[in-house]
Design a protein around this motif. Structure first.
Motif, PDB file in Angstrom:
ATOM      1  N   ASN A  87      12.248 -17.464   7.673  1.00  0.00           N
ATOM      2  CA  ASN A  87      12.218 -18.164   6.387  1.00  0.00           C
ATOM      3  C   ASN A  87      12.286 -19.683   6.581  1.00  0.00           C
ATOM      4  OD1 ASN A  87      14.888 -17.981   7.232  1.00  0.00           O
ATOM      5  ND2 ASN A  87      15.703 -17.908   5.156  1.00  0.00           N
ATOM      6  N   GLU A  89      10.892 -21.276   9.115  1.00  0.00           N
ATOM      7  CA  GLU A  89       9.534 -21.673   9.526  1.00  0.00           C
ATOM      8  C   GLU A  89       8.707 -22.023   8.296  1.00  0.00           C
ATOM      9  OE1 GLU A  89       7.729 -18.478  11.666  1.00  0.00           O
ATOM     10  OE2 GLU A  89       8.914 -18.812  13.469  1.00  0.00           O
ATOM     11  N   TYR A  90       8.771 -21.159   7.299  1.00  0.00           N
ATOM     12  CA  TYR A  90       8.010 -21.373   6.065  1.00  0.00           C
ATOM     13  C   TYR A  90       8.479 -22.651   5.359  1.00  0.00           C
ATOM     14  CZ  TYR A  90       6.153 -20.717   1.387  1.00  0.00           C
ATOM     15  OH  TYR A  90       5.509 -20.909   0.203  1.00  0.00           O
ATOM     16  N   GLU A  91       9.776 -22.831   5.275  1.00  0.00           N
ATOM     17  CA  GLU A  91      10.325 -24.023   4.625  1.00  0.00           C
ATOM     18  C   GLU A  91       9.908 -25.298   5.346  1.00  0.00           C
ATOM     19  OE1 GLU A  91      14.563 -23.575   4.188  1.00  0.00           O
ATOM     20  OE2 GLU A  91      14.335 -21.631   3.216  1.00  0.00           O
ATOM     21  N   ALA A  93       7.207 -25.718   7.219  1.00  0.00           N
ATOM     22  CA  ALA A  93       5.763 -25.918   7.029  1.00  0.00           C
ATOM     23  C   ALA A  93       5.471 -26.476   5.639  1.00  0.00           C
ATOM     24  CB  ALA A  93       5.016 -24.606   7.250  1.00  0.00           C
ATOM     25  N   THR A  94       6.075 -25.895   4.610  1.00  0.00           N
ATOM     26  CA  THR A  94       5.811 -26.384   3.257  1.00  0.00           C
ATOM     27  C   THR A  94       6.344 -27.807   3.056  1.00  0.00           C
ATOM     28  OG1 THR A  94       7.788 -25.255   2.427  1.00  0.00           O
ATOM     29  CG2 THR A  94       5.695 -24.093   2.195  1.00  0.00           C
ATOM     30  N   ALA A  95       7.509 -28.106   3.613  1.00  0.00           N
ATOM     31  CA  ALA A  95       8.054 -29.466   3.499  1.00  0.00           C
ATOM     32  C   ALA A  95       7.140 -30.464   4.198  1.00  0.00           C
ATOM     33  CB  ALA A  95       9.456 -29.528   4.093  1.00  0.00           C
ATOM     34  N   ILE A  97       3.903 -30.205   4.706  1.00  0.00           N
ATOM     35  CA  ILE A  97       2.668 -30.360   3.928  1.00  0.00           C
ATOM     36  C   ILE A  97       2.918 -31.216   2.686  1.00  0.00           C
ATOM     37  CG2 ILE A  97       0.985 -29.110   2.519  1.00  0.00           C
ATOM     38  CD1 ILE A  97       1.262 -26.811   4.650  1.00  0.00           C
ATOM     39  N   LYS A  98       4.005 -30.947   1.980  1.00  0.00           N
ATOM     40  CA  LYS A  98       4.303 -31.686   0.744  1.00  0.00           C
ATOM     41  C   LYS A  98       4.569 -33.167   1.000  1.00  0.00           C
ATOM     42  CE  LYS A  98       6.146 -27.800  -1.860  1.00  0.00           C
ATOM     43  NZ  LYS A  98       7.359 -27.184  -2.428  1.00  0.00           N
ATOM     44  N   GLU A  99       5.168 -33.473   2.135  1.00  0.00           N
ATOM     45  CA  GLU A  99       5.547 -34.861   2.411  1.00  0.00           C
ATOM     46  C   GLU A  99       4.505 -35.632   3.211  1.00  0.00           C
ATOM     47  OE1 GLU A  99       9.472 -34.898   4.110  1.00  0.00           O
ATOM     48  OE2 GLU A  99      10.258 -33.608   2.515  1.00  0.00           O
ATOM     49  N   GLU A 110      -5.646 -27.529   6.928  1.00  0.00           N
ATOM     50  CA  GLU A 110      -6.472 -26.657   6.091  1.00  0.00           C
ATOM     51  C   GLU A 110      -7.462 -25.864   6.954  1.00  0.00           C
ATOM     52  OE1 GLU A 110      -9.068 -26.907   1.968  1.00  0.00           O
ATOM     53  OE2 GLU A 110      -8.693 -28.730   3.107  1.00  0.00           O
ATOM     54  N   ILE A 113      -5.639 -23.080   8.718  1.00  0.00           N
ATOM     55  CA  ILE A 113      -5.366 -21.972   7.799  1.00  0.00           C
ATOM     56  C   ILE A 113      -6.619 -21.129   7.595  1.00  0.00           C
ATOM     57  CG2 ILE A 113      -4.808 -21.414   5.390  1.00  0.00           C
ATOM     58  CD1 ILE A 113      -2.857 -23.856   5.501  1.00  0.00           C
TER      59      ILE A 113
END
Length: 121
Positions: A87, A89-91, A93-95, A97-99, A110, A113
């Motif tokens: 979990n 790892e996902y956090e 990766a998303t952080a 990408i968002k930042e 992209e 993916i």
């Protein structure tokens, strides 16, 4: 997965490899880390090589001898990944990408993916 925890000295030397853009010899490592003896460095290099963390990339020359040059076989990200929960790892990766504000990096992500999705089909 790596599934192997480095000792403090092994990790110190691997940090030098991960930061370097060129192969390193025991002499190079000695110059970069004044606190380690050449004997300790050579022992650690032997262990890292035997455990698949580094490999011989070529030879170099010092004042009076020929020396092996090594490169890492395991990236820092791959090594650290074994200590991170799924979990998290996902956090991460998303952080990231968002930042991230670099369109080139986002395009590369992209594409990765899309390639991963194609492999799953």
């Amino acid at each position: 997965m790596v599934e192997f925890q480095l000792t403090k000295r092994e990790q110190d030397i691997m940090e030098l490899f991960w930061k370097s853009e060129k192969p390193l010899s025991s002499n190079d490592i000695k110059v970069l880390s004044n606190d380690l003896s050449i004997h300790t460095i050579q022992q650690v290099l032997r262990r890292l090589n035997n455990n698949g963390f580094i490999k011989v990339e070529g030879v170099g020359f010092t004042k009076n001898s020929i020396t092996r040059k090594y490169i890492p076989c395991v990236s820092q990200a791959k090594y650290l990944k074994q200590f991170i929960a799924k979990n998290t790892e996902y956090e991460l990766a998303t952080a990231f990408i968002k930042e991230n504000t670099d369109p080139k990096v986002l395009d590369e992500l992209e594409n990765l993916i899309l390639q991963s999705r194609e492999k799953l089909k």
